[in-house]
Design an enzyme around this catalytic site. Structure first.
Site, PDB file in Angstrom:
ATOM      1  N   ASN A   8      14.315  -7.541 -12.670  1.00 58.25           N
ATOM      2  CA  ASN A   8      14.229  -8.949 -12.264  1.00 58.25           C
ATOM      3  C   ASN A   8      14.511  -9.017 -10.763  1.00 58.25           C
ATOM      4  O   ASN A   8      15.672  -9.004 -10.351  1.00 58.25           O
ATOM      5  CB  ASN A   8      15.264  -9.769 -13.058  1.00 58.25           C
ATOM      6  CG  ASN A   8      15.220 -11.240 -12.698  1.00 58.25           C
ATOM      7  OD1 ASN A   8      14.327 -11.702 -11.984  1.00 58.25           O
ATOM      8  ND2 ASN A   8      16.196 -11.998 -13.203  1.00 58.25           N
ATOM      9  N   TRP A   9      13.433  -9.057  -9.977  1.00 58.31           N
ATOM     10  CA  TRP A   9      13.595  -9.011  -8.524  1.00 58.31           C
ATOM     11  C   TRP A   9      14.157 -10.310  -7.953  1.00 58.31           C
ATOM     12  O   TRP A   9      14.495 -10.369  -6.778  1.00 58.31           O
ATOM     13  CB  TRP A   9      12.246  -8.731  -7.856  1.00 58.31           C
ATOM     14  CG  TRP A   9      11.689  -7.355  -8.066  1.00 58.31           C
ATOM     15  CD1 TRP A   9      12.229  -6.333  -8.809  1.00 58.31           C
ATOM     16  CD2 TRP A   9      10.467  -6.840  -7.503  1.00 58.31           C
ATOM     17  NE1 TRP A   9      11.416  -5.237  -8.752  1.00 58.31           N
ATOM     18  CE2 TRP A   9      10.328  -5.510  -7.956  1.00 58.31           C
ATOM     19  CE3 TRP A   9       9.480  -7.372  -6.678  1.00 58.31           C
ATOM     20  CZ2 TRP A   9       9.247  -4.713  -7.597  1.00 58.31           C
ATOM     21  CZ3 TRP A   9       8.397  -6.588  -6.325  1.00 58.31           C
ATOM     22  CH2 TRP A   9       8.286  -5.270  -6.779  1.00 58.31           C
ATOM     23  N   LYS A  10      14.177 -11.349  -8.755  1.00 58.06           N
ATOM     24  CA  LYS A  10      14.624 -12.680  -8.298  1.00 58.06           C
ATOM     25  C   LYS A  10      13.885 -13.059  -7.014  1.00 58.06           C
ATOM     26  O   LYS A  10      12.675 -12.964  -6.971  1.00 58.06           O
ATOM     27  CB  LYS A  10      16.140 -12.707  -8.143  1.00 58.06           C
ATOM     28  CG  LYS A  10      16.839 -12.285  -9.438  1.00 58.06           C
ATOM     29  CD  LYS A  10      18.285 -12.597  -9.410  1.00 58.06           C
ATOM     30  CE  LYS A  10      18.971 -11.908 -10.573  1.00 58.06           C
ATOM     31  NZ  LYS A  10      20.376 -12.203 -10.653  1.00 58.06           N
ATOM     32  N   HIS A  73      16.754 -17.860 -18.236  1.00 55.45           N
ATOM     33  CA  HIS A  73      17.706 -17.162 -17.370  1.00 55.45           C
ATOM     34  C   HIS A  73      18.727 -18.170 -16.840  1.00 55.45           C
ATOM     35  O   HIS A  73      18.390 -19.339 -16.631  1.00 55.45           O
ATOM     36  CB  HIS A  73      16.950 -16.504 -16.208  1.00 55.45           C
ATOM     37  CG  HIS A  73      17.807 -15.560 -15.425  1.00 55.45           C
ATOM     38  ND1 HIS A  73      18.660 -15.993 -14.437  1.00 55.45           N
ATOM     39  CD2 HIS A  73      17.962 -14.217 -15.502  1.00 55.45           C
ATOM     40  CE1 HIS A  73      19.289 -14.938 -13.933  1.00 55.45           C
ATOM     41  NE2 HIS A  73      18.885 -13.849 -14.564  1.00 55.45           N
ATOM     42  N   GLU A 148      23.057 -11.940 -21.548  1.00 51.18           N
ATOM     43  CA  GLU A 148      23.456 -11.890 -20.142  1.00 51.18           C
ATOM     44  C   GLU A 148      24.624 -12.839 -19.924  1.00 51.18           C
ATOM     45  O   GLU A 148      24.412 -14.023 -19.612  1.00 51.18           O
ATOM     46  CB  GLU A 148      22.297 -12.370 -19.254  1.00 51.18           C
ATOM     47  CG  GLU A 148      21.168 -11.413 -19.123  1.00 51.18           C
ATOM     48  CD  GLU A 148      20.588 -11.466 -17.710  1.00 51.18           C
ATOM     49  OE1 GLU A 148      20.442 -10.409 -17.098  1.00 51.18           O
ATOM     50  OE2 GLU A 148      20.317 -12.578 -17.216  1.00 51.18           O
ATOM     51  N   SER A 198      25.185  -7.087 -13.763  1.00 48.25           N
ATOM     52  CA  SER A 198      25.834  -6.084 -12.898  1.00 48.25           C
ATOM     53  C   SER A 198      25.561  -4.643 -13.318  1.00 48.25           C
ATOM     54  O   SER A 198      26.430  -3.774 -13.202  1.00 48.25           O
ATOM     55  CB  SER A 198      27.349  -6.333 -12.807  1.00 48.25           C
ATOM     56  OG  SER A 198      27.613  -7.548 -12.140  1.00 48.25           O
ATOM     57  N   GLY A 219      19.071  -6.889 -12.239  1.00 45.17           N
ATOM     58  CA  GLY A 219      18.782  -7.772 -11.112  1.00 45.17           C
ATOM     59  C   GLY A 219      18.910  -7.035  -9.789  1.00 45.17           C
ATOM     60  O   GLY A 219      17.995  -6.313  -9.367  1.00 45.17           O
TER      61      GLY A 219
HETATM   62  P1  PGA Z   1      22.344  -8.505 -11.832  1.00 44.17           P
HETATM   63  O1  PGA Z   1      21.363  -9.653 -12.353  1.00 44.17           O
HETATM   64  O2  PGA Z   1      21.870  -7.206 -12.391  1.00 44.17           O
HETATM   65  O3  PGA Z   1      22.205  -8.579 -10.318  1.00 44.17           O
HETATM   66  O4  PGA Z   1      23.706  -8.869 -12.285  1.00 44.17           O
HETATM   67  C1  PGA Z   1      20.958  -9.702 -13.680  1.00 44.17           C
HETATM   68  C2  PGA Z   1      20.135 -10.949 -13.874  1.00 44.17           C
HETATM   69  O5  PGA Z   1      20.418 -11.970 -13.234  1.00 44.17           O
HETATM   70  O6  PGA Z   1      19.166 -10.951 -14.657  1.00 44.17           O
END
Ligand code: PGA
Length: 242
Positions: A8-10, A73, A148, A198, A219
């Site tokens: 998930n590159w956001k 999400h 999550e 994380s 992420g």
């Molecule tokens: P993260 O994000 O791995 O940076 O905690 C996970 C997510 O938001 O899907």
């Protein structure tokens, strides 16, 4: 069964050339790459092994090459996606032939009040409620559920990952719930259950080991090529595949 990694590159990267480089560096079978919407078309042309996913549902994403979509999400829930809207998006995704990845997870406050199980049950129950059948559309008839916990997502202040033991227990709980709340026949082949929050190359192994965890939603570490390559390599180890 080999385990799956959803990247998930956001909001990253900022420019198209970087998106192309990152897509090439992460192009492994068993990976689902979810870039920002403006890069979907470009990334879909680059991928040869990985599959394209979107970070949220929209009616045009199948045509842009997506086969997976993240729905519910915590970033979207914070922007106003209610459980009811999540349910609508889930149903649309399935009828478009996409595999939806339904995210559920409690906030730090809900956790502190002992509400984790009731919150994730509600998110799951309503999220699945508008799906009548899995055989519509051209999809593979799959639904993924990602646990999550919001407090474990790396952008949250003071975030730290869940323990693999605890995450696996929550996922085992969700698996039982899903059998109860899906009106269609849920078979084990229809679903995968993921953990997100994380994940790094340093902790991914412990989350890939439990039999109840079918994969990871990653992420921040997914936009660092070395990190995501190391995480993917862990899915290739026979002891992580049940
Ligand atoms: P993260 O994000 O791995 O940076 O905690 C996970 C997510 O938001 O899907």
């Amino acid at each position: 069964m080999s385990k799956i990694i959803i990247a998930n590159w956001k909001g990253h990267p900022a420019i198209e050339a970087e998106a192309v480089d990152l897509a090439r560096a992460s192009d492994f079978s068993g990976m689902v790459i979810c870039p920002p919407k403006q890069f979907l078309k470009t990334v879909s042309r680059v991928l040869k092994n990985a599959v394209l996913g979107a970070q949220d549902y929209a009616p045009d994403i199948y045509g842009l090459g997506c086969r997976y979509v993240i729905i519910g999400h915590s970033d979207r829930r914070r922007l106003g996606d209610t459980n009811a809207l999540v349910a609508e998006k889930m149903a649309c995704a399935v009828s478009d032939g996409l595999t939806p990845i339904l995210c559920v997870g409690e906030t730090a406050e809900q956790r502190a009040c002992g509400k984790t199980e009731s919150v994730i049950t509600e998110q799951l129950r309503i999220g699945l409620s508008k799906i009548q059948t899995l055989v519509r559309g051209e999809g593979k008839g799959e639904i993924f559920v990602a646990y999550e916990p919001v407090w474990a997502i790396s952008v949250e202040p003071g975030a730290s990952p869940d323990t693999a033991f605890h995450a696996a227990a929550r996922i085992a709980f969700l698996k039982k719930q899903v059998l109860q709340y899906s009106s269609w026949k849920w078979e084990m082949g229809n679903g995968k259950f993921l953990y997100g929050g994380s994940i790094t190359s340093a902790n991914a192994h412990s989350f890939l080991t439990p039999i109840d965890i079918d994969g990871l939603l990653v992420g921040a570490a997914s936009v660092q090529p070395i990190e995501i390559q190391k995480i993917w390599q862990l899915t290739q180890h026979p002891e992580n595949n049940h």
